[in-house]
Design an enzyme around this catalytic site. Structure first.
Site, PDB file in Angstrom:
ATOM      1  CB  CYS A  52      -0.917   0.011   1.212  1.00  0.00           C
ATOM      2  SG  CYS A  52      -2.190  -1.242   1.134  1.00  0.00           S
ATOM      3  CG  ASP A  59       2.327   5.274   3.471  1.00  0.00           C
ATOM      4  OD1 ASP A  59       3.403   5.831   3.244  1.00  0.00           O
ATOM      5  OD2 ASP A  59       1.222   5.715   3.122  1.00  0.00           O
ATOM      6  CB  CYS A  86       5.677  10.164   1.520  1.00  0.00           C
ATOM      7  SG  CYS A  86       4.344  10.316   2.714  1.00  0.00           S
ATOM      8  CB  CYS A  96       1.344  10.338   7.197  1.00  0.00           C
ATOM      9  SG  CYS A  96       1.664  10.089   5.448  1.00  0.00           S
TER      10      CYS A  96
END
Ligand code: FES
Length: 281
Positions: free
Chosen positions: A35, A37, A61, A105
């Protein structure tokens, strides 16, 4: 190019507490490389039950790295009861805000913390209940996770839900179900309205006065601490127009301040229908 705050860039370039704690008391992994992450969080407690050491390893990221780093700084020295109350909003706020599309995130950080605490308490390596209903099969997001991000962040459309937990961002097959969940939370909010801050229907004048009072008592003092300020420009129905002043004017994270602080506070204290917009320049 994302519009990152200086604090996000600092935590991305100089992440704190990277690695894995040796012989951790609790460890949790969420996300998956498929996915895009993944995050592993491990911690060790001291004799008082406070987090003495915490480390993270992440694949993701700049926002994923910064959110994980921020989370470790936020929870160090705290008890598990204290850190359990930390929400993804606090992680994002610690960083001065995250771009909308990167809010997931901060959610991933909070989820990794939950798994690590669950691991400490039960020895299990996942809190995911196998019987939990998966709504978004593209990203493996359950109904409970979606309900939680909607409730905690006052989300009102599918694209916002996608920003916060990725659900709906793939084939789109789950979007209708997400819309139903948004409606479900809206109904819940309306059901509790009479017992919360707005027990009676406000006249327009009463609403303006209440908004002014919340701005003066709760919002302005918080902004002034950072040399910022706001002016209340207009109130039309549930649409509240504001203008940022001082350091808030032109601030990189004013969008975050508008939505996640000012609008959230007015929705909580005045009406869940409030929409805050910035005066056109
Ligand atoms: S099932 Fe959710 S986007 Fe595909």
């Amino acid at each position: 190019m994302w519009n990152y705050t200086d604090k996000v860039l600092d935590h991305f370039r100089n992440p704190r507490n990277v690695g894995r704690v040796e012989q951790p008391d609790g460890i949790g992994t969420v996300g998956s490389l498929a996915c895009g992450d993944a995050l592993t969080l491990s911690f060790k407690l001291d004799k008082q039950g406070r987090i003495a050491d915490v480390k993270f390893q992440t694949f993701g990221c700049a926002s994923a790295i910064a959110s994980s780093s921020a989370l470790t700084e936020l929870i160090k020295g705290k008890t598990l009861d204290e850190v359990e109350k930390i929400t993804n909003k606090e992680i994002a706020a610690y960083l001065g805000g995250l771009p909308d599309q990167k809010m997931h995130c901060s959610v991933m950080g909070r989820e990794a913390l939950e798994v690590a605490i669950h691991n400490y308490r039960t020895g299990e390596t996942t809190v995911k209940n196998l019987e939990e209903k998966i709504v978004c099969t593209c990203f493996g997001v359950s109904e409970n996770e979606i309900l939680r991000v909607i409730r905690e962040n006052n989300l009102s459309d599918v694209s916002e839900v996608t920003n916060y937990c990725k659900a709906g961002g793939g084939c789109g097959g789950c979007r209708e179900t997400i819309e139903e969940l948004i409606r479900q939370v809206k109904t819940e909010r309306e059901a509790v309205k009479p017992t919360t801050a707005s027990p009676r229907k406000l006249t327009h004048l009463q609403k303006i006065k209440l908004i002014e009072e919340i701005v003066d008592r709760e919002i302005r003092p918080a902004l002034q601490k950072d040399q910022g300020d706001i002016d209340l420009v207009d109130v039309e129905g549930n649409r509240v127009t504001i203008a940022f002043r001082g350091m808030c004017a032109g601030c990189q994270v004013s969008e975050f301040t508008r939505r996640d602080f000012i609008q959230a506070k007015l929705r909580e204290c005045v009406s869940p229908e409030i929409v805050v917009v910035e005066e056109k320049k």
